[in-house]
Write a protein that holds these residues in place. Structure first.
Motif, short mmCIF file in Angstrom:
data_model
loop_
_atom_site.label_atom_id
_atom_site.label_comp_id
_atom_site.label_asym_id
_atom_site.label_seq_id
_atom_site.Cartn_x
_atom_site.Cartn_y
_atom_site.Cartn_z
N CYS A 206 41.98 49.69 24.17
CA CYS A 206 40.94 48.77 24.62
C CYS A 206 39.90 49.57 25.40
CB CYS A 206 41.50 47.65 25.48
SG CYS A 206 40.25 46.39 25.91
N GLU A 207 38.65 49.41 25.01
CA GLU A 207 37.57 50.22 25.59
C GLU A 207 37.27 49.87 27.04
OE1 GLU A 207 32.95 51.45 24.41
OE2 GLU A 207 34.05 49.97 23.22
N TRP A 208 37.60 48.65 27.45
CA TRP A 208 37.20 48.19 28.77
C TRP A 208 38.38 48.11 29.74
CZ3 TRP A 208 35.83 45.33 24.31
CH2 TRP A 208 34.53 45.59 23.85
N ASP A 209 38.07 48.29 31.01
CA ASP A 209 39.04 48.07 32.08
C ASP A 209 38.68 46.83 32.89
OD1 ASP A 209 40.60 50.37 31.56
OD2 ASP A 209 39.13 51.62 32.60
N VAL A 210 37.41 46.47 32.87
CA VAL A 210 36.91 45.33 33.64
C VAL A 210 36.30 44.32 32.67
CG1 VAL A 210 35.31 44.59 35.45
CG2 VAL A 210 36.44 46.84 35.60
N PRO A 211 36.73 43.06 32.69
CA PRO A 211 36.21 42.06 31.76
C PRO A 211 34.69 41.91 31.80
CG PRO A 211 38.16 41.22 32.84
CD PRO A 211 37.83 42.51 33.53
N LEU A 212 34.10 41.96 32.99
CA LEU A 212 32.66 41.81 33.11
C LEU A 212 31.92 42.86 32.30
CD1 LEU A 212 30.14 40.51 34.35
CD2 LEU A 212 30.47 41.98 36.36
N ASN A 213 32.46 44.08 32.26
CA ASN A 213 31.82 45.15 31.50
C ASN A 213 31.82 44.83 30.01
OD1 ASN A 213 31.45 46.53 33.88
ND2 ASN A 213 33.22 47.88 33.60
N GLY A 214 32.92 44.27 29.53
CA GLY A 214 33.00 43.89 28.13
C GLY A 214 32.01 42.78 27.80
N VAL A 215 31.92 41.80 28.68
CA VAL A 215 30.97 40.69 28.49
C VAL A 215 29.55 41.24 28.44
CG1 VAL A 215 30.00 38.60 29.52
CG2 VAL A 215 32.48 38.98 29.54
N MET A 216 29.22 42.12 29.38
CA MET A 216 27.87 42.67 29.44
C MET A 216 27.56 43.52 28.22
SD MET A 216 26.26 41.58 32.04
CE MET A 216 24.92 42.77 31.86
N ASP A 217 28.52 44.29 27.73
CA ASP A 217 28.28 45.13 26.56
C ASP A 217 27.95 44.27 25.34
OD1 ASP A 217 28.56 47.55 27.77
OD2 ASP A 217 30.63 47.89 27.14
N ILE A 218 28.68 43.18 25.17
CA ILE A 218 28.42 42.30 24.02
C ILE A 218 27.06 41.63 24.14
CG2 ILE A 218 29.16 40.16 22.89
CD1 ILE A 218 32.05 41.04 23.45
N HIS B 168 24.57 28.22 28.83
CA HIS B 168 25.52 29.03 28.08
C HIS B 168 26.72 29.45 28.94
CE1 HIS B 168 21.75 30.24 25.60
NE2 HIS B 168 22.27 29.09 25.17
N GLU B 169 26.91 28.78 30.06
CA GLU B 169 27.97 29.19 30.98
C GLU B 169 29.36 29.08 30.37
OE1 GLU B 169 27.85 26.75 34.47
OE2 GLU B 169 28.43 24.92 33.41
N PHE B 170 29.61 28.04 29.58
CA PHE B 170 30.94 27.87 29.01
C PHE B 170 31.21 28.91 27.94
CE2 PHE B 170 34.33 25.40 26.68
CZ PHE B 170 35.25 25.45 27.70
N ALA B 171 30.18 29.28 27.17
CA ALA B 171 30.33 30.35 26.19
C ALA B 171 30.68 31.66 26.88
CB ALA B 171 29.05 30.51 25.38
N CYS B 172 30.01 31.92 27.99
CA CYS B 172 30.28 33.14 28.76
C CYS B 172 31.70 33.11 29.32
CB CYS B 172 29.26 33.27 29.89
SG CYS B 172 29.44 34.77 30.88
N TYR B 173 32.11 31.95 29.80
CA TYR B 173 33.45 31.80 30.36
C TYR B 173 34.52 32.08 29.30
CZ TYR B 173 37.58 29.59 32.39
OH TYR B 173 38.85 29.34 32.84
N LEU B 174 34.35 31.53 28.08
CA LEU B 174 35.32 31.77 27.02
C LEU B 174 35.35 33.24 26.61
CD1 LEU B 174 34.78 28.68 24.67
CD2 LEU B 174 36.57 29.02 26.38
N LEU B 175 34.19 33.87 26.61
CA LEU B 175 34.12 35.30 26.27
C LEU B 175 34.84 36.12 27.32
CD1 LEU B 175 33.06 37.48 24.38
CD2 LEU B 175 30.91 37.48 25.69
N PHE B 176 34.64 35.78 28.58
CA PHE B 176 35.32 36.48 29.68
C PHE B 176 36.84 36.37 29.51
CE2 PHE B 176 37.48 36.57 33.73
CZ PHE B 176 36.91 37.64 34.41
N LYS B 177 37.32 35.16 29.24
CA LYS B 177 38.76 34.96 29.10
C LYS B 177 39.34 35.76 27.94
CE LYS B 177 40.96 31.19 29.64
NZ LYS B 177 41.47 29.80 29.46
N SER B 178 38.62 35.79 26.83
CA SER B 178 39.11 36.52 25.66
C SER B 178 39.18 38.01 25.93
CB SER B 178 38.20 36.25 24.45
OG SER B 178 38.31 34.91 24.04
N ILE B 179 38.14 38.56 26.55
CA ILE B 179 38.13 39.99 26.86
C ILE B 179 39.19 40.32 27.90
CG2 ILE B 179 36.78 41.86 27.87
CD1 ILE B 179 34.33 40.64 26.56
N GLU B 180 39.31 39.50 28.93
CA GLU B 180 40.33 39.75 29.95
C GLU B 180 41.73 39.75 29.35
OE1 GLU B 180 40.83 38.22 34.39
OE2 GLU B 180 41.57 36.74 32.95
#
Length: 267
Positions: free
Chosen positions: A80-92, A50-62
């Motif tokens: 926007c609730e997040w300041d760091v893309p990783l946090n947004g990815v993890m929340d989802i 699922h690495e590419f799905a995660c990558y696309l999600l990171f890009k969208s949130i960033e």
């Protein structure tokens, strides 16, 4: 998540980016996005498949974070609730598992269809109020095509910008739907609320906007990481000069990637 190692953050070597190009095609891959996916895989939060799905999600949130943080044109005032893309990815992943599973499935469809833009997963706001903005409880997954089609049956405005975008106050017309606009303008493909120009075969230039965007109730949205951006040139009149009895207008050029036109009630 396992404890983070102290010291300088790991740098993604060019060889790893080359591996991504071999697997997912020739593209500009963000090392920080790849690092995000590798971190989550190493900590057994996501599966490697699922690495590419995660990558696309990171890009969208960033992209959302960056656009909202710096109030880039149409994103001005959008929360926007997040300041760091990783946090947004993890929340989802942790708190919206159905959205994450849907993102994985839409990524699979995206890859199986040669990464055609219309199949790409995107983050969409449920409520368009900029004060609500991009919060975990106000986002959903839509394919790029679904995101575009949401406004198909809603009123749209077509603003004619004129040749070379030299009109200061564009003329406009209202249509009951984007289907009616497509038929009248003679365009087989037409998208509104993208903030970019659409050219007709007879040389006219239009910007298409939904009724809600035109009155300022919502913002035009186009993820710069999800669609190929073009830079346009516009002109603002700054004075007039007379030469041999003929009056000429002096224009100041400016460039932009997106535009939103708002109609205000002066009553």
């Amino acid at each position: 998540m396992a404890d983070k190692k102290k010291g300088r953050p790991r740098i993604i070597p060019p060889s790893e980016i080359e591996e991504w190009i071999e697997k997912y095609g020739d593209n500009t891959y963000l090392p920080r996005g790849i690092l995000c996916t590798q971190t989550l895989i190493e900590n057994e939060i996501i599966e490697e498949e699922h690495e590419f799905a995660c990558y696309l999600l990171f890009k969208s949130i960033e992209s959302r974070i960056h656009s909202c943080r710096y109030s880039q044109g149409i994103y001005e005032g959008v929360f926007c609730e997040w300041d760091v893309p990783l946090n947004g990815v993890m929340d989802i992943i942790r708190h919206k598992p159905e959205m994450w599973q849907g993102w994985i499935e839409q990524t699979r469809i995206f890859l199986e269809n040669d990464q055609q833009q219309k199949y790409r997963p995107t983050i969409d706001r449920i409520e368009t109020d900029p004060n609500i903005g991009y919060r975990l409880d106000n986002i959903q997954l839509l394919s790029f095509r679904e995101n575009t089609q949401r406004a198909v049956n809603k009123p749209v405005y077509a603003f004619e910008m004129g040749k070379n975008q030299s009109n200061v106050i564009p003329t406009f017309r209202r249509y009951d739907s984007i289907t009616d606009a497509k038929k009248d303008l003679g365009l087989p493909k037409l998208e509104n609320d993208t903030g970019v120009f659409t050219n007709t075969q007879d040389g006219k230039t239009f910007i298409l906007q939904s009724s809600a965007t035109t009155v300022g109730d919502q913002s035009v949205e186009l993820d710069s990481n999800e669609s190929e951006q073009k830079v346009y040139t516009g002109y603002i009149p700054i004075g007039q000069i007379e030469i041999d009895g003929q009056l000429y207008t002096i224009n100041q050029p400016f460039t932009f990637e997106q535009m939103q036109i708002k109609l205000k009630n002066e009553a």
